[in-house]
Design an enzyme around this catalytic site. Sequence first.
Site, short mmCIF file in Angstrom:
data_model
loop_
_atom_site.label_atom_id
_atom_site.label_comp_id
_atom_site.label_asym_id
_atom_site.label_seq_id
_atom_site.Cartn_x
_atom_site.Cartn_y
_atom_site.Cartn_z
CG HIS A 123 -2.58 -15.94 2.01
ND1 HIS A 123 -3.22 -14.77 2.39
CD2 HIS A 123 -1.30 -15.59 1.76
CE1 HIS A 123 -2.34 -13.78 2.40
NE2 HIS A 123 -1.17 -14.25 2.00
CD GLU B 146 0.70 -12.86 7.40
OE1 GLU B 146 0.18 -13.99 7.34
OE2 GLU B 146 1.36 -12.37 6.46
#
Length: 350
Positions: free
Chosen positions: A124, A212
């Site tokens: 990430h 997300e």
Amino acid sequence: MAIIDFGGVEEEVITSEEFPLQKAQEVLAHETVAVLGYGVQGPGQALNLRDNGINVIVGQREGGKSWQRAVDDGFVPGETLFPLTEAATRGTIIQFLLSDAGQMETWPQIKSCLAPGDALYFSHGFSIVFSDRTGVVPPSDVDVILVAPKGSGRTVRTNFLEGSGINSSFAIHQDFTGRARQRTLATGIAIGSGYLFPTTFEKEVLSDLTGERGVLMGCLAGVMEAQYNLLRKHGHSPSEAFNETVEELTQSLIRLVAQNGMDWMFSNCSTTAQRGALDWAPKFRDAVAPVFDDLYQRVESGQETQRVLDANRAPDYRDKLQRELDVIKNSEMWRAGAAVRSLRPENRSR
């Protein structure tokens, strides 16, 4: 490398046929991959690496549930399982897979463990892109690379065991050794990626945080709740409301989308459903577009990053999180969901 046409835009992808596991094993033959963190992404990536014959060790805080989980998965304290800093010192490719807040907290210790020529690996881009907030600034004498599976850590593992793999993006932020790309692709294949596509650390984190909060989780949960509540308000039973909102989507329609796309799913539904979906999809698109604009602006500006860091640093964060999750779990909608799932044939036979 293959060039694929994605709807009129050509992109580079790397498949396991073009970069086979044997090549990945050769590239990583003299590396020790240290997986730091055994929470979300750590288990899937570590176990896949191990099963693919890569020399992998795990770094985790001692004594907690994640440490015990690593032991249960066959990692041996003192041999393949170590405290965080010892694993980071032993590794040559250091997979920094702690939570974003955990990376910020432990970075001073992990940074001191890095040796010239090591590779610092992320899944990430958060800590690097928002380094002004996290303080994660790698030294100039290491490779800084990224492989970001497009799925949960659990799916990384289950897809690997099923033989299907999972798509991942990859990026190189810093190439000190001249081998960063080979190390990145080799590790990406070795963790079980079906194919890899290029990105940058910044684009990965902006798309990931948006996804997300949007379609993948936040939007999906909110839209489901809105439809369920609407049906219940108009007198539909919990079973009917849940089946029409969630069960049919997850057990039937989304699988058709996964097979051949949205148009194919539409073509395999009734003409009544087709007409309604085609008429109403633009209305929903236009209604939520301003919300997505606001969401992307907040992600790009770092507001969402600061929100995450502030929340995760709170000493009672896990207690607060559990209370929020319990509200969802104990809502009528998801209690109905538990009942519906218990009635699936595979669960009734247990």
